[in-house]
Design a protein around this motif. Structure first.
Motif, short mmCIF file in Angstrom:
data_model
loop_
_atom_site.label_atom_id
_atom_site.label_comp_id
_atom_site.label_asym_id
_atom_site.label_seq_id
_atom_site.Cartn_x
_atom_site.Cartn_y
_atom_site.Cartn_z
N LEU A 22 0.82 -1.21 0.00
CA LEU A 22 0.00 0.00 0.00
C LEU A 22 0.86 1.26 0.00
O LEU A 22 0.51 2.26 -0.64
N TRP A 23 1.97 1.23 0.72
CA TRP A 23 2.80 2.44 0.87
C TRP A 23 3.77 2.65 -0.29
O TRP A 23 4.18 3.78 -0.54
N LEU A 24 4.15 1.60 -0.99
CA LEU A 24 5.19 1.73 -2.02
C LEU A 24 4.86 2.80 -3.07
O LEU A 24 5.74 3.59 -3.45
N PRO A 25 3.64 2.88 -3.60
CA PRO A 25 3.40 3.89 -4.64
C PRO A 25 3.41 5.33 -4.14
O PRO A 25 3.55 6.25 -4.95
N PHE A 26 3.25 5.54 -2.83
CA PHE A 26 3.06 6.89 -2.33
C PHE A 26 4.13 7.35 -1.35
O PHE A 26 4.30 8.56 -1.14
N GLY A 27 4.84 6.41 -0.75
CA GLY A 27 5.82 6.80 0.24
C GLY A 27 5.18 7.50 1.42
O GLY A 27 4.05 7.21 1.80
N PHE A 28 5.91 8.47 1.98
CA PHE A 28 5.43 9.22 3.15
C PHE A 28 4.92 10.60 2.75
O PHE A 28 5.07 11.57 3.48
N SER A 29 4.28 10.70 1.59
CA SER A 29 3.84 12.01 1.09
C SER A 29 2.56 12.50 1.74
O SER A 29 2.25 13.69 1.66
N LEU A 30 1.80 11.63 2.37
CA LEU A 30 0.56 12.05 3.03
C LEU A 30 0.88 12.86 4.28
O LEU A 30 1.78 12.51 5.04
N HIS A 31 0.12 13.94 4.49
CA HIS A 31 0.25 14.68 5.75
C HIS A 31 -1.13 15.04 6.27
O HIS A 31 -2.12 14.43 5.89
N GLY A 32 -1.21 16.00 7.17
CA GLY A 32 -2.48 16.35 7.79
C GLY A 32 -3.50 16.85 6.79
O GLY A 32 -3.14 17.44 5.76
N LEU A 33 -4.78 16.67 7.11
CA LEU A 33 -5.85 17.10 6.21
C LEU A 33 -6.80 18.08 6.90
O LEU A 33 -6.95 19.21 6.46
N ILE A 34 -7.42 17.69 7.99
CA ILE A 34 -8.38 18.58 8.66
C ILE A 34 -8.06 18.65 10.16
O ILE A 34 -7.31 19.52 10.59
N GLU A 35 -8.62 17.70 10.92
CA GLU A 35 -8.44 17.75 12.38
C GLU A 35 -6.99 17.59 12.79
O GLU A 35 -6.60 18.02 13.88
N GLU A 36 -6.18 16.96 11.93
CA GLU A 36 -4.77 16.78 12.28
C GLU A 36 -4.08 18.13 12.52
O GLU A 36 -3.25 18.26 13.42
N TRP A 37 -4.43 19.13 11.71
CA TRP A 37 -3.84 20.46 11.90
C TRP A 37 -4.33 21.08 13.21
O TRP A 37 -3.57 21.78 13.89
N ASP A 38 -5.60 20.84 13.54
CA ASP A 38 -6.12 21.35 14.81
C ASP A 38 -5.35 20.75 15.98
O ASP A 38 -4.99 21.44 16.94
N VAL A 39 -5.10 19.44 15.90
CA VAL A 39 -4.37 18.76 16.96
C VAL A 39 -2.95 19.31 17.07
O VAL A 39 -2.46 19.62 18.17
N LEU A 40 -2.27 19.45 15.94
CA LEU A 40 -0.89 19.95 15.96
C LEU A 40 -0.83 21.40 16.43
O LEU A 40 0.11 21.78 17.15
N GLY A 41 -1.80 22.20 16.02
CA GLY A 41 -1.82 23.58 16.50
C GLY A 41 -2.00 23.64 18.00
O GLY A 41 -1.35 24.43 18.70
N THR A 42 -2.87 22.78 18.54
CA THR A 42 -3.08 22.72 19.99
C THR A 42 -1.82 22.23 20.70
O THR A 42 -1.44 22.76 21.75
N PHE A 43 -1.18 21.20 20.14
CA PHE A 43 0.06 20.71 20.75
C PHE A 43 1.12 21.81 20.78
O PHE A 43 1.91 21.90 21.73
N THR A 44 1.16 22.64 19.75
CA THR A 44 2.14 23.73 19.71
C THR A 44 1.91 24.71 20.85
O THR A 44 2.86 25.24 21.43
N ILE A 45 0.65 24.95 21.17
CA ILE A 45 0.32 25.91 22.22
C ILE A 45 0.43 25.30 23.61
O ILE A 45 0.98 25.91 24.54
#
Length: 718
Positions: A22-45
């Motif tokens: 599953l990962w071979l065609p895409f590698g680690f190119s996926l990142h945050g989409l919606i709530e992931e950014w909310d979580v990371l923003g909260t972790f930053t604060i």
């Protein structure tokens, strides 16, 4: 080879191979989409949140206090990229498949069928959010509940002693952790009991439970501990996420009203619709199918080449053709029960029933068990037929998962381009000023395109709090602050200031908007994004841009680790590239819940009309002037534009509809009540970004809407 020495790690090998594919065609190119950014923003604060407590960040999720634990773990392991998140998600998928394989083996007394069950659970196509970090905690919770069930089933056959106590304790702890991470896991604590019943029938299973009750006590205690925690956490006051889903209605009334949807939507999707979509995806979405067929073949060989006898068991192994019809019947009933337990909790939320994201992950083990019975029955009739069926199911499951991965990676890439342009041209030092983004690319207009959580994404990327910017789509001047009807406000430029208005009130539906906000241009930092997504760089920021490329600061590392990389993977050409295409077709989503974010202005987000097998996405026009932007490389040939509405509010609005392509009027011709056609004048289309405007009156008596568009296509006349 001594098969009885196959370790628990051995059960992970088939699932690990599938996850790698599953990962071979895409590698680690996926990142945050919606709530992931909310979580990371909260972790930053606030720092990473490992356990949600009352009166703290994420308090609304206190009934699932470990819900962001996987994300917090990824953040602790690597704060400057999503690489650790990938490893965690891969590990959870491998664990999910491995535990399912072990449970399937105990149910069927056949390791081969057990591995088949594990891979079916992993590749089951009904759900559309397995390969997204939004579902990281759900994958982890399902993996933990399956692991807990596997350990408790394993303990059932172990001899009394310290080792057995440890296995039971670990299994119960896994079940508790799963429930604390995602409350739907509570319904699957019965899994060990169903495994014993499937395997041995009621009489022998009851005898084992009476003689060796410790494992049974393990899952009962796990369920009671979570139930006790829910009572305690609920007593602390405040509304929980789960309460908000019921909107104050009685859960009994909600369930009674939603129960038909268990069959009309849930069961149909789980047993037929998911496979139907997977067939359509395999047939229409792949530019090259060699990798897909190889994926299906390798998955099938992992099943067929797996050892025959059951490791670490003193009981006789029965080949598939020796399984009684009563045994297979118990498996079907157990699968249906597991499906209802895994899908049933979502019936309490009407919004969740109307999507296929995350709502079928916990239903997959039950549905896969029913499919497994079908395969076993085919093997009893004719083994080559069963082998062909296994190949077909594995290939279709792979098609659905690969396309899902591609879908989310494409959204990630679109977000990455927007964020990179912003970070490269705004240093985050706003001071007392406000950031104004004039988005000519019309991408910041959708939930999936950072409209609502851009400030938290920027908070994480700059490693300091960033206030919500004003986002205006240009040249329409649509302000991306939506009201309850999904309507945007207005951005009005005056000589020395910008005025930001909310949408006008709809009598009886929305309250009067707050007063317009005016900000002097001298108090704004203005970032103008062109239609192609570029920005004219400010030479004053050259030193800052050079620092992003070399400095050892959190913001620079995150810029290089997240925003700089392009799509990874092996670039196998699985899917056609839209670049340099001489024709274009737009719809709001071809496959249920995999909607495509709208690039344009004046549209509500997609709504799905759910049929038996076919599902159609469409969106309402919310402005008199609405637009859709698309890329094209036109040929020197006559072109035609066609499209379909799913609803038009009134004949008067239909008569008012006008089409414009790149600022040129294109006369509309109605082919039917809802289908239209237009000839495109020569030289109107251009290479690169094109704009289709659909203008019409709106109806204040119908929520200020006008028409609902399903799709449009533009291409050379044939």
């Amino acid at each position: 080879m001594n098969l009885k020495r196959i370790s628990w790690l051995g059960w992970a090998l088939p699932s690990a191979a599938v996850v790698l594919l599953l990962w071979l065609p895409f590698g680690f190119s996926l990142h945050g989409l919606i709530e992931e950014w909310d979580v990371l923003g909260t972790f930053t604060i606030s720092g990473p949140v490992l356990f949600v407590t009352p009166h703290s960040f994420f308090e609304v999720h206190r009934l699932r206090p470990l819900t962001v634990f996987p994300h917090a773990l990824g953040y602790l392991l690597d704060r400057d990229s999503f690489d650790a998140w990938h490893w965690i998600m891969m590990a959870m998928l491998v664990l999910k498949g491995a535990a399912s394989s072990y449970l399937g083996t105990r149910i069927t007394r056949s390791p081969r069928w057990g591995v088949c069950f594990g891979l079916l659970v992993l590749l089951y196509p009904a759900d559309t959010m397995q390969l997204s970090f939004r579902g990281l905690h759900i994958n982890a919770a399902l993996a933990m509940v399956l692991l807990g069930a596997a350990l408790l089933v394993h303990a059932q056959d172990r001899r009394p002693g310290v080792g057995r106590w440890l296995v039971v304790a670990l299994g119960a702890a896994s079940l508790v952790a799963a429930q604390l991470m995602y409350e739907v896991a509570f319904t699957l604590v019965l899994f060990p009991l169903l495994v014993l019943w499937c395997r041995d029938g009621f009489g022998l299973a009851w005898q084992k439970l009476r003689v060796q009750s410790l494992p049974t006590l393990g899952w009962i205690v796990a369920a009671l501990l979570y139930a006790g925690y829910v009572v305690w956490a609920s007593s602390k006051g405040g509304q929980s996420y789960q309460q908000s889903l019921t909107d104050g209605h009685s859960p009994v009334d909600i369930l009674r009203a939603a129960l038909p949807k268990l069959f009309q939507i849930g069961m149909l999707r789980a047993f037929v619709g998911g496979w139907f979509d997977a067939w359509g995806i395999a047939k229409t979405e792949f530019a090259g199918r060699a990798y897909l067929f190889a994926f299906g073949l390798i998955s099938s060989l992992l099943v067929l080449a797996w050892p025959r006898c059951e490791p670490q068991s003193t009981e006789a192994v029965r080949p598939a053709h020796d399984l009684s019809w009563a045994h297979l019947g118990r498996m079907v009933l157990a699968g249906l029960v597991l499906f209802v337990l895994g899908y049933g909790p979502y019936l309490f939320s009407g919004a969740h029933v109307l999507i296929s994201q995350r709502t079928y992950l916990f239903a997959a083990p039950g549905a896969a068990l029913v499919v497994l019975v079908l395969l076993i029955a085919l093997s009893r009739a004719w083994r080559p037929l069963a082998g062909a069926a296994i190949l077909g199911f594995m290939t279709l499951g792979a098609a659905a998962q690969l396309y899902q991965f591609q879908h989310y990676v494409q959204i990630s890439e679109a977000q990455r381009k927007i964020l990179r342009v912003i970070v490269e041209n705004f240093d985050g030092e706003a001071g007392a000023k406000s950031l104004l983004i004039l988005d000519g690319s019309n991408r910041l207009s959708h939930t999936w395109f950072l409209r609502d959580n851009l400030h938290l994404a920027l908070t994480y990327l700059y490693d300091r709090p960033v206030n919500p910017p004003e986002i205006c789509l240009m040249p329409s001047g649509e302000r991306q602050r939506l009201d309850a009807l999904g309507r945007a406000g207005r951005c009005i430029e005056e000589a020395d200031r910008w005025v930001f208005q909310n949408a006008a009130a709809v009598p009886g539906v929305t309250a009067s908007p707050q007063s317009a906000k005016a900000i002097a241009k001298s108090d704004l930092i203005t970032l103008r994004i062109q239609a192609d997504g570029s920005v004219v760089p400010d030479p004053a920021l050259d030193a800052y841009r050079a620092q992003l490329a070399t400095a050892d600061t959190p913001s620079a590392r995150r810029y290089r680790g997240i925003l700089r990389p392009e799509v990874g993977g092996l670039h196998l050409g699985l899917f056609a590239s839209p670049e340099n295409a001489d024709s274009y077709r737009w719809d709001f989503g071809r496959w249920w819940s995999l909607e495509v974010p709208t690039r344009g202005n004046g549209w509500r987000e997609a709504e799905w009309k759910i049929g038996r097998l076919h599902h159609d996405a469409s969106a309402w026009k919310t402005q008199k002037k609405s637009s859709l932007l698309f890329e094209l490389s036109p040929k020197a040939a006559p072109y035609a534009l066609s499209g379909t509405f799913t609803a038009i509010v009134s004949p008067a609005i239909k008569d008012s509809i006008q089409l414009r392509l790149n600022g040129t009027d294109v006369p509309i011709h109605w082919m039917s009540e809802l289908e239209f056609f237009a000839s495109v004048p020569p030289l109107v289309l251009r290479k690169g970004t094109n704009t289709l405007e659909i203008n019409s009156a709106t109806d204040p008596g119908y929520y200020d809407l006008s028409a609902q568009l399903s799709d449009f296509a533009i291409g050379p006349l044939r």
